[in-house]
Enzyme design. Sequence first.
Site, short mmCIF file in Angstrom:
data_model
loop_
_atom_site.label_atom_id
_atom_site.label_comp_id
_atom_site.label_asym_id
_atom_site.label_seq_id
_atom_site.Cartn_x
_atom_site.Cartn_y
_atom_site.Cartn_z
N SER A 49 0.78 -1.24 0.00
CA SER A 49 0.00 0.00 0.00
C SER A 49 0.81 1.30 0.00
CB SER A 49 -0.97 0.02 1.19
OG SER A 49 -2.04 -0.86 0.95
N LYS A 52 0.15 3.85 -2.64
CA LYS A 52 -0.86 4.92 -2.55
C LYS A 52 -0.25 6.31 -2.41
CE LYS A 52 -4.15 1.57 -0.87
NZ LYS A 52 -4.53 0.77 0.29
N SER A 104 -5.69 3.73 4.42
CA SER A 104 -5.24 2.85 3.34
C SER A 104 -6.41 2.19 2.61
CB SER A 104 -4.30 1.76 3.88
OG SER A 104 -3.48 1.25 2.85
N LYS A 213 3.40 6.51 5.07
CA LYS A 213 2.37 5.58 4.58
C LYS A 213 2.78 4.15 4.92
CE LYS A 213 -1.35 4.24 2.57
NZ LYS A 213 -1.34 3.09 3.50
#
Length: 373
Positions: A49, A52, A104, A213
């Site tokens: 993820s 992203k 997320s 992140k």
Amino acid sequence: MTIAVMGFMPSLAKASGFSVSARGAVLIDQDTGRILYEKNANQKMRIASITKIMTAILAIESGEMNQDVKVSKKAVYTEGSSLYLKEGEKVKLEDLVYGLMLRSGNDAAVAIAEHVGGSLDGFVYLMNKKAEEIGMKNTHFANPHGLDDHENHYSTAYDMAILMKYAMHNPEFKKISGTKVYHADDPDSEWERTWRNKNRLLTEKYEYCTGGKTGFTKRAKRTLVTTAAKDGQHLIAVTLNAPDDWNDHITMYNYGFSHYDQMLVLEKGTIKDISDSFYKGKVYIKSDVEYPLASNEKENMRVEYQLLKPQKDWKKKSSHTPDIVGKALIYFNEKNVRTVPIYFNHGASKDTSSWIDLFQEVFLAGLGVRIDG
């Protein structure tokens, strides 16, 4: 072209003296991009993820953050972590980006991609185009969320650091990345949506963390990108396939902040190391140049000045001299790490008296003192 050189031959820096659990890792200085620590930093790996980050910055750069996005069935049924969006509802793009970065949400990733790119394929094209533009040489995106549904979705620790460095130049991304809690309206409920950031380094574990992140899939394992700031120094850490990623990042940051300082390499203002008679005392740079250095590395820096050859009409009339007359090249270990323009000070090259002499002449004349000569 005239050249002035200062500095010494390089010497090797000492090894870091620590290890991390990650299969791939890198620590870079956010302002300069200098690598302070690395472990398999250019090895292509699954990234989960942290993908992203690219999805978020493209959404922000679209200029449509205040537009409503209609959530598709495809977005709603995307597997994995979710914001629990409802098919057909309209959500502001800004809210989706917050949900994307803090929680997320894979459903948010698809909704963003369909809106900004026109389709998933269209958005993936934009992702790879941006990756190429900013120098992510060992990266290929196949989706906007990082799920393990494509074999050709990969990056490296170093490439993800490059992406984060690029994204952090955007004030809106920087704000979102560093938000701990976000509240978004839900028109279909009497309660608003509240999203708390999954980045525990930001929320509880490391006081100097400024954003980042998280990521995880069964095949990629734990992935993490974070940023931190202390005493004016800004760092970016990336780990891929890291069982102990929180501590990996803290260890790297502690090393970076304790071993490196932003040192002044070139001071703004008039350049003193110019011997050419035409340029001497008349050229300058507009801002300080700093570079992260360990205490034993300052001698590894070298500055080279490259100046245009003065033309005859410049010497006759200084106004003919261009504003930018050269560049200063900053080298570390004989590698060019920064280049800044050199400006010509037209005010310092007048053929008449200086403003101080002129002031004295007018002042004395007012007192009735005659000046000969």
